[in-house]
Write an enzyme that holds these catalytic residues in place. Structure first.
Site, PDB file in Angstrom:
ATOM      1  N   ARG A  14      -0.751  -9.484 -20.801  1.00  0.00           N
ATOM      2  CA  ARG A  14      -1.678  -9.144 -21.898  1.00  0.00           C
ATOM      3  C   ARG A  14      -0.981  -8.305 -22.971  1.00  0.00           C
ATOM      4  O   ARG A  14      -1.383  -8.318 -24.123  1.00  0.00           O
ATOM      5  CB  ARG A  14      -2.858  -8.341 -21.358  1.00  0.00           C
ATOM      6  CG  ARG A  14      -3.792  -9.094 -20.460  1.00  0.00           C
ATOM      7  CD  ARG A  14      -4.782  -8.123 -19.818  1.00  0.00           C
ATOM      8  NE  ARG A  14      -5.465  -7.316 -20.807  1.00  0.00           N
ATOM      9  CZ  ARG A  14      -6.530  -7.708 -21.478  1.00  0.00           C
ATOM     10  NH1 ARG A  14      -7.009  -8.914 -21.292  1.00  0.00           N
ATOM     11  NH2 ARG A  14      -7.117  -6.919 -22.352  1.00  0.00           N
ATOM     12  N   ASP A  33      -6.101  -1.291 -27.857  1.00  0.00           N
ATOM     13  CA  ASP A  33      -5.663   0.040 -28.277  1.00  0.00           C
ATOM     14  C   ASP A  33      -6.656   1.106 -27.823  1.00  0.00           C
ATOM     15  O   ASP A  33      -6.260   2.187 -27.428  1.00  0.00           O
ATOM     16  CB  ASP A  33      -5.535   0.087 -29.815  1.00  0.00           C
ATOM     17  CG  ASP A  33      -4.391  -0.815 -30.262  1.00  0.00           C
ATOM     18  OD1 ASP A  33      -4.340  -1.156 -31.452  1.00  0.00           O
ATOM     19  OD2 ASP A  33      -3.580  -1.192 -29.367  1.00  0.00           O
ATOM     20  N   GLU A  84       2.459  -8.022   8.499  1.00  0.00           N
ATOM     21  CA  GLU A  84       2.477  -6.545   8.502  1.00  0.00           C
ATOM     22  C   GLU A  84       3.551  -6.007   7.559  1.00  0.00           C
ATOM     23  O   GLU A  84       3.909  -4.833   7.645  1.00  0.00           O
ATOM     24  CB  GLU A  84       2.722  -6.048   9.924  1.00  0.00           C
ATOM     25  CG  GLU A  84       1.615  -6.433  10.900  1.00  0.00           C
ATOM     26  CD  GLU A  84       0.242  -6.056  10.373  1.00  0.00           C
ATOM     27  OE1 GLU A  84      -0.639  -6.926  10.357  1.00  0.00           O
ATOM     28  OE2 GLU A  84       0.075  -4.901   9.939  1.00  0.00           O
ATOM     29  N   PRO A  99       0.819  -1.227   0.000  1.00  0.00           N
ATOM     30  CA  PRO A  99       0.000   0.000   0.000  1.00  0.00           C
ATOM     31  C   PRO A  99       0.849   1.272   0.000  1.00  0.00           C
ATOM     32  O   PRO A  99       0.387   2.351  -0.313  1.00  0.00           O
ATOM     33  CB  PRO A  99      -0.814  -0.110   1.303  1.00  0.00           C
ATOM     34  CG  PRO A  99      -0.762  -1.558   1.675  1.00  0.00           C
ATOM     35  CD  PRO A  99       0.568  -2.054   1.189  1.00  0.00           C
TER      36      PRO A  99
HETATM   37  N1  LIG Z   1      -2.924  -2.320  -1.830  1.00  0.00           N
HETATM   38  C1  LIG Z   1      -1.847  -3.058  -2.202  1.00  0.00           C
HETATM   39  N2  LIG Z   1      -1.134  -2.888  -3.342  1.00  0.00           N
HETATM   40  O1  LIG Z   1      -0.151  -3.814  -3.334  1.00  0.00           O
HETATM   41  N3  LIG Z   1      -0.208  -4.567  -2.233  1.00  0.00           N
HETATM   42  C2  LIG Z   1      -1.242  -4.136  -1.498  1.00  0.00           C
HETATM   43  C3  LIG Z   1      -1.692  -4.684  -0.218  1.00  0.00           C
HETATM   44  O2  LIG Z   1      -2.757  -4.271   0.232  1.00  0.00           O
HETATM   45  N4  LIG Z   1      -0.957  -5.610   0.491  1.00  0.00           N
HETATM   46  C4  LIG Z   1      -1.448  -6.069   1.793  1.00  0.00           C
HETATM   47  C5  LIG Z   1      -0.371  -5.984   2.830  1.00  0.00           C
HETATM   48  N5  LIG Z   1       0.821  -6.709   2.416  1.00  0.00           N
HETATM   49  C6  LIG Z   1       1.849  -6.736   3.462  1.00  0.00           C
HETATM   50  C7  LIG Z   1       2.248  -5.350   3.923  1.00  0.00           C
HETATM   51  C8  LIG Z   1       1.646  -4.798   5.026  1.00  0.00           C
HETATM   52  C9  LIG Z   1       2.028  -3.531   5.423  1.00  0.00           C
HETATM   53  C10 LIG Z   1       3.008  -2.858   4.729  1.00  0.00           C
HETATM   54  C11 LIG Z   1       3.552  -3.463   3.617  1.00  0.00           C
HETATM   55  N6  LIG Z   1       3.174  -4.700   3.229  1.00  0.00           N
HETATM   56  C12 LIG Z   1       1.337  -6.204   1.138  1.00  0.00           C
HETATM   57  C13 LIG Z   1       0.298  -6.238   0.058  1.00  0.00           C
END
Ligand SMILES: Nc1nonc1C(=O)N1CCN(Cc2ccccn2)CC1
Length: 228
Positions: free
Chosen positions: A156, A171, A118, A91
């Site tokens: 894709r 496109d 986490e 995130p």
């Molecule tokens: N939105 C998203 N876009 O890519 N990944 C996500 C996503 O929600 N997640 C859930 C938590 N994961 C573990 C995490 C937790 C806290 C900090 C970093 N990493 C990563 C992947």
């Protein structure tokens, strides 16, 4: 051929893109290859520990540095001549866009780190990650589904992945506008008819109408896209 190396403790999830659909056909056609690596295979304790409590306290667990370091080392021993680009899905990353997907689709090799719990020890990101990408401003349970979305969008765009029909349609998205409405048989259903222009056979008028619909929809729903 594009190579994906994926680091995940839930490798079986990736059958979602290797077993069905365009991404499965692309794999069978040899348009990309995929290797999934489990950090548990790079542990040395009886319990194959890959997570631990955060220093400073706080909820949940973090993925530990050393199993991930050793996984990256094993990955980078494969085809060391191929430049590798390592992406951490989180995130905290930059939001993924079609433009970035198109850029990633030109790379020969991509490594994707799928976090759970986490997240990961920050030193992993500092030492091994080239780019952090988010698939949206929301939180899911791990990086596997975000990784598969990124992979699907990149696959894709590989030459030969889409039939002619789809690639033409692809496109229409690349002009940065939302898509126009689409209709198919029957011509009238529940009192609602297909827009007459689409029945006219006049391809110039149809193309004009579709483009106008794209612009109206984009203006109404996503005016932010019009500033690009
Ligand atoms: N939105 C998203 N876009 O890519 N990944 C996500 C996503 O929600 N997640 C859930 C938590 N994961 C573990 C995490 C937790 C806290 C900090 C970093 N990493 C990563 C992947």
């Amino acid at each position: 051929m594009l190579r994906f190396d994926v680091i995940s403790i839930f490798g079986e999830m990736f059958s979602a893109i290797t077993a069905q659909g365009i991404s499965a056909k692309a794999l069978d056609k040899g348009l990309y290859e995929l290797a999934v690596w489990n950090p548990r295979d790079f542990t040395h304790d009886r319990h194959r520990t890959i997570d631990d409590r955060p220093y400073g306290g706080g909820p949940g667990m973090l993925m530990m540095y050393e199993p991930l370091r050793d996984t990256f080392k094993a990955i980078n021993q494969q085809q060391p001549e191929q430049p590798n680009h390592t992406i951490y899905l989180s995130p905290q990353g930059q939001p993924l866009t079609q433009q970035r997907v198109a850029e990633l689709a030109t790379l020969p090799r991509i490594t994707l780190l799928c976090g759970r719990y986490e997240g990961v020890d920050e030193r992993v990101i500092e030492n091994f990650v080239d780019e952090e990408i988010a698939i949206g401003d929301f939180v899911v349970s791990g990086g596997e589904l975000p990784a598969m979305m990124l992979m699907d969008a990149v696959i894709r765009l590989q030459p030969g992945a889409l039939g002619h029909q789809d690639s033409a349609r692809q496109d229409s998205f690349s002009d940065g506008l939302l898509d126009c409405p689409h209709y198919t048989r029957p011509e009238v259903v529940d009192g609602k008819a297909v827009p007459p222009v689409l029945m006219s056979g006049n391809h110039a008028h149809i193309a004009k109408w579709r483009y106008e619909q794209q612009r109206q929809r984009t203006q109404a729903r996503r005016p932010d896209l019009l500033n690009n």
